[in-house]
Write a protein that holds these residues in place. Structure first.
Motif, short mmCIF file in Angstrom:
data_model
loop_
_atom_site.label_atom_id
_atom_site.label_comp_id
_atom_site.label_asym_id
_atom_site.label_seq_id
_atom_site.Cartn_x
_atom_site.Cartn_y
_atom_site.Cartn_z
N VAL A 110 20.77 15.15 -6.60
CA VAL A 110 20.33 15.63 -7.91
C VAL A 110 19.68 14.51 -8.72
O VAL A 110 18.63 14.71 -9.35
N VAL A 111 20.28 13.34 -8.70
CA VAL A 111 19.71 12.19 -9.42
C VAL A 111 18.33 11.86 -8.87
O VAL A 111 17.37 11.66 -9.63
N ARG A 112 18.21 11.82 -7.53
CA ARG A 112 16.92 11.48 -6.93
C ARG A 112 15.87 12.54 -7.25
O ARG A 112 14.71 12.21 -7.53
N GLU A 113 16.23 13.81 -7.20
CA GLU A 113 15.28 14.86 -7.56
C GLU A 113 14.80 14.69 -8.99
O GLU A 113 13.62 14.86 -9.28
N ALA A 114 15.72 14.35 -9.89
CA ALA A 114 15.34 14.13 -11.29
C ALA A 114 14.43 12.92 -11.43
O ALA A 114 13.47 12.94 -12.21
N THR A 115 14.71 11.87 -10.68
CA THR A 115 13.88 10.66 -10.73
C THR A 115 12.47 10.95 -10.26
O THR A 115 11.49 10.56 -10.90
N ILE A 116 12.35 11.65 -9.14
CA ILE A 116 11.04 11.98 -8.60
C ILE A 116 10.28 12.87 -9.59
O ILE A 116 9.10 12.64 -9.86
N ALA A 117 10.95 13.86 -10.14
CA ALA A 117 10.31 14.75 -11.12
C ALA A 117 9.83 13.97 -12.34
O ALA A 117 8.74 14.23 -12.87
N LEU A 118 10.65 13.01 -12.79
CA LEU A 118 10.27 12.21 -13.95
C LEU A 118 8.99 11.42 -13.68
O LEU A 118 8.02 11.52 -14.45
N PHE A 119 8.96 10.65 -12.60
CA PHE A 119 7.78 9.84 -12.31
C PHE A 119 6.57 10.70 -11.99
O PHE A 119 5.44 10.37 -12.35
N ASP A 120 6.81 11.82 -11.31
CA ASP A 120 5.73 12.72 -10.95
C ASP A 120 5.10 13.37 -12.18
O ASP A 120 3.92 13.72 -12.18
N GLN A 128 0.80 -1.22 0.00
CA GLN A 128 0.00 0.00 0.00
C GLN A 128 0.84 1.28 0.00
O GLN A 128 0.31 2.37 0.10
N ALA A 129 2.16 1.14 -0.11
CA ALA A 129 3.03 2.30 -0.06
C ALA A 129 2.91 3.12 -1.34
O ALA A 129 2.73 2.58 -2.43
N ASP A 130 3.02 4.42 -1.17
CA ASP A 130 3.14 5.33 -2.31
C ASP A 130 4.63 5.39 -2.65
O ASP A 130 5.41 5.97 -1.89
N VAL A 131 5.02 4.78 -3.75
CA VAL A 131 6.45 4.67 -4.08
C VAL A 131 7.10 6.04 -4.26
O VAL A 131 8.29 6.20 -3.95
N LEU A 132 6.36 7.04 -4.69
CA LEU A 132 6.93 8.38 -4.80
C LEU A 132 7.26 8.94 -3.41
O LEU A 132 8.28 9.60 -3.23
N GLU A 133 6.42 8.66 -2.43
CA GLU A 133 6.72 9.07 -1.06
C GLU A 133 7.93 8.32 -0.53
O GLU A 133 8.76 8.89 0.19
N VAL A 134 8.05 7.05 -0.86
CA VAL A 134 9.21 6.26 -0.46
C VAL A 134 10.47 6.88 -1.05
O VAL A 134 11.47 7.07 -0.35
N LEU A 135 10.43 7.21 -2.33
CA LEU A 135 11.59 7.83 -2.99
C LEU A 135 11.95 9.16 -2.33
O LEU A 135 13.13 9.46 -2.14
N GLN A 136 10.95 9.94 -1.97
CA GLN A 136 11.22 11.21 -1.31
C GLN A 136 11.84 10.99 0.07
O GLN A 136 12.82 11.66 0.43
N LYS A 137 11.30 10.06 0.84
CA LYS A 137 11.82 9.80 2.19
C LYS A 137 13.24 9.26 2.13
O LYS A 137 14.07 9.57 2.98
N GLN A 138 13.54 8.47 1.13
CA GLN A 138 14.88 7.89 1.02
C GLN A 138 15.96 8.96 0.87
O GLN A 138 17.09 8.74 1.28
N ARG A 139 15.62 10.11 0.33
CA ARG A 139 16.61 11.19 0.23
C ARG A 139 17.16 11.51 1.62
O ARG A 139 18.36 11.71 1.78
N TYR A 140 16.29 11.54 2.60
CA TYR A 140 16.70 11.86 3.97
C TYR A 140 17.38 10.66 4.63
O TYR A 140 18.32 10.84 5.40
N ASP A 141 16.92 9.46 4.31
CA ASP A 141 17.55 8.25 4.84
C ASP A 141 19.01 8.18 4.40
O ASP A 141 19.89 7.83 5.18
#
Length: 174
Positions: free
Chosen positions: A118-128, A24-37
């Motif tokens: 930077v890579v993660r921001e680009a990934t999130i922007a792409l999927f978003d 039930q996870a929102d994978v975009l939220e997971v990707l965002q949280k992983q930046r901080y992890d």
């Protein structure tokens, strides 16, 4: 929300990555949280410690982070291609060859972390930016079918996998 892919949407090799993300996870939220992890975990590592490998022949901490960056770029590129209707098979890659030719040991940990950001921001922007109709779209990568949704989960699961390895095998020995 990107729906969790079915096993028919990715090669069985990626099963552990996809299944590490709760249903039930929102994978975009997971990707965002992983930046901080990532920042929290690597914030515990000094520049001197970043060249540590837990055993002979294993990657150093910097090499693991560089590998994470490379893999995310490749998977995001695959997602872009497939979302845009690419019909040609996308190439595979040998992660050991990529690490061997990347000279991550010559870079700073801080530089690799900035690259990750930077890579993660680009990934999130792409999927978003993708329309929901793109998520189930199937393409072919490395000789196997893969969906755009599966690639989002693979990226998140791959990072989770390596963060766990870093915690279990690297940081306990520093």
């Amino acid at each position: 929300m990107i729906p969790k892919p079915q096993p028919s949407e990715y090669n069985a090799y990626y099963e552990k990555y996809v299944q590490s993300i709760p249903d039930q996870a929102d994978v975009l939220e997971v990707l965002q949280k992983q930046r901080y992890d990532v920042l929290q975990l690597f914030g515990r590592v000094s520049e001197n410690e970043a060249d540590f490998a837990y055993a002979p022949g294993k990657w150093s901490i910097k090499e693991v982070l560089g590998h994470m960056n490379d893999t995310e770029r490749i998977m995001a590129y695959r997602a872009l291609c497939i979302a845009r209707g690419e019909q040609n098979s996308l190439p595979g890659f040998d992660e050991n060859d990529y690490v061997a030719h990347a000279f991550f040991h010559e870079r700073t940990l801080a530089g690799l972390l900035e690259e990750h950001k930077v890579v993660r921001e680009a990934t999130i922007a792409l999927f978003d930016s993708m329309a929901p109709a793109a998520y189930p779209r199937l393409g072919n990568a490395n000789g196997s079918p893969v969906s755009v949704a599966a690639l989002a989960f693979i990226i998140a699961g791959h990072e989770r996998h390596h963060l766990n390895i870093l915690k279990e095998r690297y940081l306990v020995k520093l």
